[in-house]
Design an enzyme around this catalytic site. Structure first.
Site, PDB file in Angstrom:
ATOM      1  N   TYR A 219      37.709  37.346  43.403  1.00  0.00           N
ATOM      2  CA  TYR A 219      38.697  37.903  42.927  1.00  0.00           C
ATOM      3  C   TYR A 219      39.406  38.926  44.316  1.00  0.00           C
ATOM      4  O   TYR A 219      40.840  38.184  44.176  1.00  0.00           O
ATOM      5  CB  TYR A 219      37.988  39.602  42.271  1.00  0.00           C
ATOM      6  CG  TYR A 219      39.603  40.333  41.956  1.00  0.00           C
ATOM      7  CD1 TYR A 219      40.084  40.259  40.519  1.00  0.00           C
ATOM      8  CD2 TYR A 219      39.860  41.742  42.427  1.00  0.00           C
ATOM      9  CE1 TYR A 219      41.183  40.313  39.843  1.00  0.00           C
ATOM     10  CE2 TYR A 219      40.722  42.356  42.220  1.00  0.00           C
ATOM     11  CZ  TYR A 219      41.842  42.057  40.725  1.00  0.00           C
ATOM     12  OH  TYR A 219      42.676  42.988  40.654  1.00  0.00           O
TER      13      TYR A 219
ATOM     14  N   SER B 198      47.056  43.372  44.013  1.00  0.00           N
ATOM     15  CA  SER B 198      46.315  43.917  44.268  1.00  0.00           C
ATOM     16  C   SER B 198      45.737  44.677  45.525  1.00  0.00           C
ATOM     17  O   SER B 198      46.001  44.133  46.514  1.00  0.00           O
ATOM     18  CB  SER B 198      44.500  43.246  43.493  1.00  0.00           C
ATOM     19  OG  SER B 198      43.501  44.082  44.179  1.00  0.00           O
TER      20      SER B 198
HETATM   21  P1  NAP Z   1      43.630  43.596  31.713  1.00  0.00           P
HETATM   22  O1  NAP Z   1      43.210  44.814  30.940  1.00  0.00           O
HETATM   23  O2  NAP Z   1      42.115  42.881  31.270  1.00  0.00           O
HETATM   24  O3  NAP Z   1      44.725  42.660  30.677  1.00  0.00           O
HETATM   25  C1  NAP Z   1      44.837  41.104  31.593  1.00  0.00           C
HETATM   26  C2  NAP Z   1      44.790  40.389  30.398  1.00  0.00           C
HETATM   27  O4  NAP Z   1      44.969  39.387  30.947  1.00  0.00           O
HETATM   28  C3  NAP Z   1      44.895  40.486  29.340  1.00  0.00           C
HETATM   29  O5  NAP Z   1      45.631  40.448  28.329  1.00  0.00           O
HETATM   30  C4  NAP Z   1      43.673  39.141  28.882  1.00  0.00           C
HETATM   31  O6  NAP Z   1      43.303  38.867  27.474  1.00  0.00           O
HETATM   32  C5  NAP Z   1      44.733  37.913  29.666  1.00  0.00           C
HETATM   33  N1  NAP Z   1      43.761  36.720  30.149  1.00  0.00           N
HETATM   34  C6  NAP Z   1      43.044  36.826  31.155  1.00  0.00           C
HETATM   35  N2  NAP Z   1      43.237  35.608  30.935  1.00  0.00           N
HETATM   36  C7  NAP Z   1      43.112  34.854  30.555  1.00  0.00           C
HETATM   37  C8  NAP Z   1      44.205  33.343  30.389  1.00  0.00           C
HETATM   38  N3  NAP Z   1      43.501  32.133  31.005  1.00  0.00           N
HETATM   39  N4  NAP Z   1      45.330  33.277  30.148  1.00  0.00           N
HETATM   40  C9  NAP Z   1      45.586  34.065  29.784  1.00  0.00           C
HETATM   41  N5  NAP Z   1      46.054  35.109  29.104  1.00  0.00           N
HETATM   42  C10 NAP Z   1      44.564  35.715  29.885  1.00  0.00           C
HETATM   43  O7  NAP Z   1      43.930  43.583  33.309  1.00  0.00           O
HETATM   44  P2  NAP Z   1      45.041  44.949  33.944  1.00  0.00           P
HETATM   45  O8  NAP Z   1      43.879  45.603  34.799  1.00  0.00           O
HETATM   46  O9  NAP Z   1      45.732  45.393  32.842  1.00  0.00           O
HETATM   47  O10 NAP Z   1      45.121  44.007  34.424  1.00  0.00           O
HETATM   48  C11 NAP Z   1      46.379  43.370  34.658  1.00  0.00           C
HETATM   49  C12 NAP Z   1      46.806  42.335  36.169  1.00  0.00           C
HETATM   50  O11 NAP Z   1      46.717  43.280  36.945  1.00  0.00           O
HETATM   51  C13 NAP Z   1      45.757  41.049  36.454  1.00  0.00           C
HETATM   52  O12 NAP Z   1      45.799  40.198  37.370  1.00  0.00           O
HETATM   53  C14 NAP Z   1      44.917  42.510  37.575  1.00  0.00           C
HETATM   54  O13 NAP Z   1      43.425  41.910  38.198  1.00  0.00           O
HETATM   55  C15 NAP Z   1      45.173  42.735  38.270  1.00  0.00           C
HETATM   56  N6  NAP Z   1      44.998  44.746  38.626  1.00  0.00           N
HETATM   57  C16 NAP Z   1      44.518  45.656  38.426  1.00  0.00           C
HETATM   58  C17 NAP Z   1      44.428  46.694  38.315  1.00  0.00           C
HETATM   59  C18 NAP Z   1      43.420  47.860  37.786  1.00  0.00           C
HETATM   60  O14 NAP Z   1      43.478  48.545  38.483  1.00  0.00           O
HETATM   61  N7  NAP Z   1      43.758  47.759  36.540  1.00  0.00           N
HETATM   62  C19 NAP Z   1      44.665  46.551  39.897  1.00  0.00           C
HETATM   63  C20 NAP Z   1      45.346  45.593  40.471  1.00  0.00           C
HETATM   64  C21 NAP Z   1      45.624  44.540  40.163  1.00  0.00           C
HETATM   65  P3  NAP Z   1      41.940  38.777  26.909  1.00  0.00           P
HETATM   66  O15 NAP Z   1      41.809  40.381  26.701  1.00  0.00           O
HETATM   67  O16 NAP Z   1      41.995  38.037  25.948  1.00  0.00           O
HETATM   68  O17 NAP Z   1      41.104  38.303  27.942  1.00  0.00           O
HETATM   69  C1  GCO Z   2      37.614  46.580  41.241  1.00  0.00           C
HETATM   70  C2  GCO Z   2      38.279  46.283  40.875  1.00  0.00           C
HETATM   71  C3  GCO Z   2      39.514  46.403  41.991  1.00  0.00           C
HETATM   72  C4  GCO Z   2      40.915  46.660  40.471  1.00  0.00           C
HETATM   73  C5  GCO Z   2      42.505  46.077  41.697  1.00  0.00           C
HETATM   74  C6  GCO Z   2      42.177  47.350  42.812  1.00  0.00           C
HETATM   75  O1  GCO Z   2      36.343  46.452  40.797  1.00  0.00           O
HETATM   76  O2  GCO Z   2      37.361  47.135  43.076  1.00  0.00           O
HETATM   77  O3  GCO Z   2      38.711  46.475  39.689  1.00  0.00           O
HETATM   78  O4  GCO Z   2      40.107  45.312  42.187  1.00  0.00           O
HETATM   79  O5  GCO Z   2      40.876  46.656  39.458  1.00  0.00           O
HETATM   80  O6  GCO Z   2      42.968  45.126  41.847  1.00  0.00           O
HETATM   81  O7  GCO Z   2      44.340  46.837  42.716  1.00  0.00           O
END
Ligand code: NAP
Ligand code: GCO
Length: 267
Positions: free
Chosen positions: A161, A148
């Site tokens: 986080y 992230s």
């Molecule tokens: P999301 O839309 O919230 O999807 C997360 C997924 O993880 C969901 O399918 C959720 O299932 C599943 N999950 C949560 N807890 C779990 C557990 N204990 N065991 C198994 N599955 C679990 O998130 P996303 O935005 O696609 O993010 C995916 C990854 O990228 C995460 O690690 C997040 O921190 C990272 N990330 C996101 C962003 C961003 O801007 N979106 C940026 C940087 C990093 P449920 O829906 O059933 O809870």
């Molecule tokens: C926040 C965001 C982030 C992103 C992501 C950034 O509240 O600042 O949710 O943490 O999801 O991980 O890379």
């Protein structure tokens, strides 16, 4: 090895993407499938896993879903054993499942802190631990930890986080250090701000129809001047999963539209 036929291909490989029901995990799984991999994923309940299998099928992808929580070590071990028996040994693991709790640190309970650390840091440790022995037996493998911006930067309300994602960067380097000699490459993929359900609250329109202040802030802070899409992560994920990255280990590849390079546009 040919660029066209081998370097970016995963034919005959099994890729396990955790939490790939939708969002970033789903887009990455779909990309790895297009590169030739057989996809397996997990989720927390049968209903959402079956729904996701249906979505994959509607895109022509025969992905197999399993129900287990990445924080439950016994369930992960049983789930990975079942995957290996029913589908095959895991060659590529993408630790994608994650949660966030946006709470000011002084208002956050230790229980809430632990939940985030458990899913975002301990989960990747547990799942990696479950697949590494088979990777060693098979002469190598790829592990991609979804990091992230918070692996590098802090901001108000995301202490747990940031601690988890910073820790995940170091777990990445340590897996690379400890298992690199077994031809295991463990790298991080660090998305910038990506439009998914996780970040939806940060993009909600205000009552007067204007953009959320955080939404405006992200546009001003990103040289690309836009939020990322899950599809922006597919190329980097394919690169880190395939022989193209065989001598890259312990690295975090940030796919952030330039956020980490930029101080941001003056308002
Ligand atoms: P999301 O839309 O919230 O999807 C997360 C997924 O993880 C969901 O399918 C959720 O299932 C599943 N999950 C949560 N807890 C779990 C557990 N204990 N065991 C198994 N599955 C679990 O998130 P996303 O935005 O696609 O993010 C995916 C990854 O990228 C995460 O690690 C997040 O921190 C990272 N990330 C996101 C962003 C961003 O801007 N979106 C940026 C940087 C990093 P449920 O829906 O059933 O809870
Ligand atoms: C926040 C965001 C982030 C992103 C992501 C950034 O509240 O600042 O949710 O943490 O999801 O991980 O890379």
């Amino acid at each position: 090895m040919s660029i066209h036929t081998d370097l970016f291909r995963l034919d005959g490989k099994v890729a396990f993407v955790t939490g790939a029901l939708y969002g970033i995990g789903y887009a990455i799984a779909k990309g790895l499938s297009e590169a030739g991999a057989t996809i397996v994923f997990n989720g927390l309940d049968q209903e959402s896993v079956s729904k996701a299998e249906e979505t994959y099928r509607s895109e022509g992808i025969d992905a197999r879903g399993y129900v287990f929580d990445v924080t439950d070590e016994d369930a992960v071990n049983a789930g990975v054993a079942q995957i290996q028996e029913e589908v095959g040994d895991v060659h590529v693991l993408v630790n994608n499942a994650g949660i966030i709790k946006r709470i000011p640190m002084t208002e956050m309970s230790a229980e809430e802190w632990r939940q985030v650390i458990d899913v975002d840091l301990t989960g990747p440790f547990i799942v990696a631990k479950a697949v590494i022995p088979t990777m060693i037996k098979n002469g190598g493998g790829k592990i991609i930890n979804i990091c992230s911006m918070m692996s590098e930067l802090g901001r108000e309300t995301v202490s747990a986080y940031a601690a988890a994602k910073g820790g995940l960067k170091m777990l990445t380097r340590n897996i690379a250090s400890e298992y690199g000699e077994h031809n295991i490459q463990c790298n991080g993929l660090g998305p910038g701000y990506i439009a998914t359900p996780q970040t939806a609250p940060l993009r909600e329109r205000q009552e007067d129809g204007s953009r959320h202040p955080f939404d405006q802030f992200i546009i001003a802070k990103t040289p690309a001047a836009r939020w990322g899409t899950p599809e922006d992560l597919v190329g980097p994920a394919v690169f880190l999963s395939t022989p193209a990255s065989d001598f890259i280990n312990g690295h975090v590849l940030y796919a952030d539209g330039g956020i980490l390079a930029y101080i941001g546009k003056q308002p």
